[in-house]
Design a protein around this motif. Sequence first.
Motif, mmCIF file in Angstrom:
data_model
loop_
_atom_site.group_PDB
_atom_site.id
_atom_site.type_symbol
_atom_site.label_atom_id
_atom_site.label_comp_id
_atom_site.label_asym_id
_atom_site.label_seq_id
_atom_site.Cartn_x
_atom_site.Cartn_y
_atom_site.Cartn_z
ATOM 1 N N LEU A 1 0.843 -1.193 0.000
ATOM 2 C CA LEU A 1 0.000 0.000 0.000
ATOM 3 C C LEU A 1 0.879 1.243 0.000
ATOM 4 C CD1 LEU A 1 -2.696 -0.953 2.659
ATOM 5 C CD2 LEU A 1 -2.922 -0.992 0.171
ATOM 6 N N LYS B 1 0.611 5.252 1.030
ATOM 7 C CA LYS B 1 -0.179 6.288 1.689
ATOM 8 C C LYS B 1 0.425 7.634 1.339
ATOM 9 C CE LYS B 1 -1.909 3.443 5.385
ATOM 10 N NZ LYS B 1 -2.233 3.368 6.796
ATOM 11 N N GLY C 1 0.161 11.681 2.000
ATOM 12 C CA GLY C 1 -0.366 12.740 2.855
ATOM 13 C C GLY C 1 -0.492 14.030 2.068
ATOM 14 N N ASP D 1 -5.348 15.414 4.610
ATOM 15 C CA ASP D 1 -5.940 14.126 4.231
ATOM 16 C C ASP D 1 -4.841 13.084 3.987
ATOM 17 O OD1 ASP D 1 -8.458 15.212 4.283
ATOM 18 O OD2 ASP D 1 -8.755 15.222 2.113
ATOM 19 N N GLU D 2 -5.195 11.839 4.176
ATOM 20 C CA GLU D 2 -4.310 10.729 3.829
ATOM 21 C C GLU D 2 -5.033 9.864 2.813
ATOM 22 O OE1 GLU D 2 -1.494 8.395 6.573
ATOM 23 O OE2 GLU D 2 -3.288 7.146 6.413
ATOM 24 N N LEU D 3 -4.417 9.708 1.642
ATOM 25 C CA LEU D 3 -4.990 8.906 0.567
ATOM 26 C C LEU D 3 -4.208 7.608 0.464
ATOM 27 C CD1 LEU D 3 -5.280 11.758 -2.091
ATOM 28 C CD2 LEU D 3 -7.013 11.006 -0.459
ATOM 29 N N THR D 4 -4.893 6.483 0.284
ATOM 30 C CA THR D 4 -4.246 5.180 0.226
ATOM 31 C C THR D 4 -4.533 4.508 -1.111
ATOM 32 O OG1 THR D 4 -4.487 4.952 2.619
ATOM 33 C CG2 THR D 4 -4.025 2.947 1.379
#
Length: 78
Positions: free
Chosen positions: A7, A9, A11, A56-59
């Motif tokens: 994954l 992540k 930020g 926001d944190e997008l994964t």
Amino acid sequence: MEQYIGLLKVGVIKGTNLVATDFLSSATDPYVVVSLGNQTVKTRTVKKNLNPEWNDELTLAVPSPNTELKVGYVATYV
């Protein structure tokens, strides 16, 4: 079914001094778009702001270490 190696992540903290798309009010409704392979995710839209803060944190799932990562922002006014 596609296999993933891990994954990623991302930020997204803030944007500064963005270009206004509505010249009457000097505002924009920006959001950030991140693409990895055939996946695309985006932040929430911050209304009428040239210096937005997302925090926001997008994964995204990583299919291969050679997959291209694309990051950009969209400034719209609705």
